[in-house]
Write a protein that holds these residues in place. Structure first.
Motif, mmCIF file in Angstrom:
data_model
loop_
_atom_site.group_PDB
_atom_site.id
_atom_site.type_symbol
_atom_site.label_atom_id
_atom_site.label_comp_id
_atom_site.label_asym_id
_atom_site.label_seq_id
_atom_site.Cartn_x
_atom_site.Cartn_y
_atom_site.Cartn_z
ATOM 1 N N ARG A 299 -8.257 10.438 -13.137
ATOM 2 C CA ARG A 299 -9.112 9.938 -14.214
ATOM 3 C C ARG A 299 -10.120 8.922 -13.697
ATOM 4 N N ARG A 300 -9.868 8.370 -12.506
ATOM 5 C CA ARG A 300 -10.820 7.471 -11.863
ATOM 6 C C ARG A 300 -11.355 8.136 -10.605
ATOM 7 N N PRO A 301 -12.652 8.012 -10.348
ATOM 8 C CA PRO A 301 -13.204 8.614 -9.133
ATOM 9 C C PRO A 301 -12.795 7.812 -7.899
ATOM 10 N N SER A 302 -12.840 8.475 -6.761
ATOM 11 C CA SER A 302 -12.551 7.788 -5.509
ATOM 12 C C SER A 302 -13.589 6.698 -5.260
ATOM 13 N N LEU A 303 -13.133 5.592 -4.696
ATOM 14 C CA LEU A 303 -14.046 4.487 -4.380
ATOM 15 C C LEU A 303 -14.648 4.621 -2.990
ATOM 16 N N THR A 304 -13.941 5.304 -2.090
ATOM 17 C CA THR A 304 -14.381 5.347 -0.702
ATOM 18 C C THR A 304 -14.547 6.754 -0.155
ATOM 19 N N GLY A 305 -13.996 7.756 -0.843
ATOM 20 C CA GLY A 305 -14.026 9.114 -0.326
ATOM 21 C C GLY A 305 -12.944 9.382 0.696
ATOM 22 N N GLN A 306 -12.073 8.392 0.949
ATOM 23 C CA GLN A 306 -10.994 8.550 1.918
ATOM 24 C C GLN A 306 -9.774 9.182 1.259
ATOM 25 N N LYS A 307 -8.783 9.527 2.074
ATOM 26 C CA LYS A 307 -7.514 9.997 1.554
ATOM 27 C C LYS A 307 -6.861 8.865 0.770
ATOM 28 N N PRO A 308 -6.025 9.198 -0.239
ATOM 29 C CA PRO A 308 -5.469 8.164 -1.112
ATOM 30 C C PRO A 308 -4.822 6.994 -0.394
ATOM 31 N N HIS A 309 -3.961 7.258 0.606
ATOM 32 C CA HIS A 309 -3.272 6.148 1.267
ATOM 33 C C HIS A 309 -4.241 5.278 2.072
ATOM 34 N N GLU A 310 -5.295 5.906 2.629
ATOM 35 C CA GLU A 310 -6.290 5.140 3.370
ATOM 36 C C GLU A 310 -7.139 4.293 2.426
ATOM 37 N N GLU A 311 -7.529 4.888 1.301
ATOM 38 C CA GLU A 311 -8.342 4.159 0.333
ATOM 39 C C GLU A 311 -7.577 2.984 -0.256
ATOM 40 N N ALA B 182 -5.110 1.220 1.048
ATOM 41 C CA ALA B 182 -4.978 0.139 2.029
ATOM 42 C C ALA B 182 -6.289 -0.620 2.177
ATOM 43 N N ARG B 183 -7.393 0.100 2.216
ATOM 44 C CA ARG B 183 -8.699 -0.549 2.394
ATOM 45 C C ARG B 183 -9.081 -1.385 1.176
ATOM 46 N N VAL B 184 -8.937 -0.793 -0.020
ATOM 47 C CA VAL B 184 -9.324 -1.506 -1.244
ATOM 48 C C VAL B 184 -8.436 -2.718 -1.469
ATOM 49 N N LEU B 185 -7.138 -2.579 -1.222
ATOM 50 C CA LEU B 185 -6.230 -3.705 -1.409
ATOM 51 C C LEU B 185 -6.570 -4.841 -0.451
ATOM 52 N N ALA B 186 -6.910 -4.493 0.787
ATOM 53 C CA ALA B 186 -7.284 -5.528 1.748
ATOM 54 C C ALA B 186 -8.522 -6.288 1.291
ATOM 55 N N GLU B 187 -9.445 -5.593 0.624
ATOM 56 C CA GLU B 187 -10.677 -6.226 0.157
ATOM 57 C C GLU B 187 -10.468 -7.077 -1.098
ATOM 58 N N ARG B 188 -9.476 -6.710 -1.923
ATOM 59 C CA ARG B 188 -9.335 -7.351 -3.236
ATOM 60 C C ARG B 188 -8.134 -8.278 -3.376
ATOM 61 N N GLU B 189 -7.205 -8.212 -2.458
ATOM 62 C CA GLU B 189 -5.954 -8.960 -2.655
ATOM 63 C C GLU B 189 -6.189 -10.458 -2.831
ATOM 64 N N ALA B 190 -7.088 -11.015 -2.040
ATOM 65 C CA ALA B 190 -7.374 -12.445 -2.172
ATOM 66 C C ALA B 190 -7.934 -12.773 -3.550
ATOM 67 N N PRO C 90 0.817 -1.224 0.000
ATOM 68 C CA PRO C 90 0.000 0.000 0.000
ATOM 69 C C PRO C 90 0.847 1.268 0.000
ATOM 70 N N GLN C 91 1.995 1.235 0.676
ATOM 71 C CA GLN C 91 2.864 2.411 0.726
ATOM 72 C C GLN C 91 3.413 2.751 -0.656
ATOM 73 N N THR C 92 3.840 1.714 -1.389
ATOM 74 C CA THR C 92 4.357 1.931 -2.741
ATOM 75 C C THR C 92 3.259 2.436 -3.670
ATOM 76 N N LEU C 93 2.087 1.841 -3.563
ATOM 77 C CA LEU C 93 0.970 2.248 -4.414
ATOM 78 C C LEU C 93 0.580 3.701 -4.149
ATOM 79 N N ALA C 94 0.531 4.090 -2.882
ATOM 80 C CA ALA C 94 0.154 5.461 -2.535
ATOM 81 C C ALA C 94 1.186 6.454 -3.071
ATOM 82 N N ARG C 95 2.471 6.127 -2.936
ATOM 83 C CA ARG C 95 3.515 7.022 -3.431
ATOM 84 C C ARG C 95 3.407 7.208 -4.945
#
Length: 232
Positions: free
Chosen positions: A176-188, A190-198, A161-166
């Motif tokens: 070009r893509r809208p926010s999925l959660t409305g959170q700050k980029p690093h928070e979003e 981490a959350r999205v990756l946790a939901e989709r990584e599996a 998540p740290q690399t992705l956020a940077r």
């Protein structure tokens, strides 16, 4: 001006989405008979992928994992055609993804995404041996998409998540893509990756670490393809 934009058939967006849905339904009927390859610890789960995989190579992973950059390099090394699905959807609809979602919603965008994913199985020049497809970050959310990817040579580009956020914060195309959660980029992220990584790992033939330089990552994937007898 935004309200004036419409999807590809601007006078009849509902009809266009209906066609996409029917295309998805028809093509999915052919997928059930195809073999699947479930990722297990980075080792190809298919016992003989060189004989069962098609020549399309799918790159998956979250935003900023490097699918576009690595995909272009990989395609060049293989003499393959390259397709970025997000770019193609925007080109066909003359709208950004944010505009499509604002007008029609995420479910409509996901239908367009599924239709293009299935269509991509035949993408490429007739004389090209390979095609490299960079998918959208949410392509793994739909079950039919996961079944499709499991039947193909699918590479998950894994990054923290740290690399992705940077990377995302330094990318001028990040909006070009809208926010999925409305959170700050690093928070979003981490959350999205946790939901989709599996789901990424479930559909992957290979999980490729993507923390390094794009050239090194592309070369590692090229070497993997060569090990299957699918590249020179």
């Amino acid at each position: 001006m935004q309200n004036a934009r419409r999807l590809q058939n601007r006078g009849a967006p509902a009809a266009f989405l209906t066609i996409c849905f029917l295309q998805t339904y028809i093509l999915m009927g052919a997928l059930d008979a195809r073999p699947t390859a479930i990722h297990k610890g980075g080792v190809p789960a298919n016992p003989n992928p060189a004989h069962t995989f098609m020549t399309s190579i799918y790159l998956t992973g979250p935003r900023a994992c490097g699918k576009n950059t690595v995909g272009i390099l990989l395609a060049a090394s293989l003499g393959a055609d390259f397709l970025d699905m997000d770019d193609e959807i925007m080109r066909r609809n003359a709208s950004t993804i944010a505009e499509i979602v604002q007008e029609a919603g995420w479910p409509a965008f996901r239908r367009l995404e599924t239709a293009l994913l299935l269509e991509s199985a035949s993408y490429g020049r007739p004389d090209a041996q390979y095609a490299v497809i960079a998918t959208g970050g949410g392509v793994v959310l739909a079950e039919e998409n996961r079944r499709f990817l499991q039947s193909r040579l699918t590479i998950y580009l894994e990054a923290s998540p740290q690399t992705l956020a940077r990377r995302l914060l330094s990318n001028p195309d990040q909006n070009r893509r809208p926010s999925l959660t409305g959170q700050k980029p690093h928070e979003e992220i981490a959350r999205v990756l946790a939901e989709r990584e599996a789901l990424y790992k479930q559909t992957a033939t290979l999980t490729q670490p993507a923390e390094g330089q794009p050239e090194q990552i592309a070369q590692a994937i090229h070497s993997y393809i060569k090990s299957l007898g699918q590249g020179e």
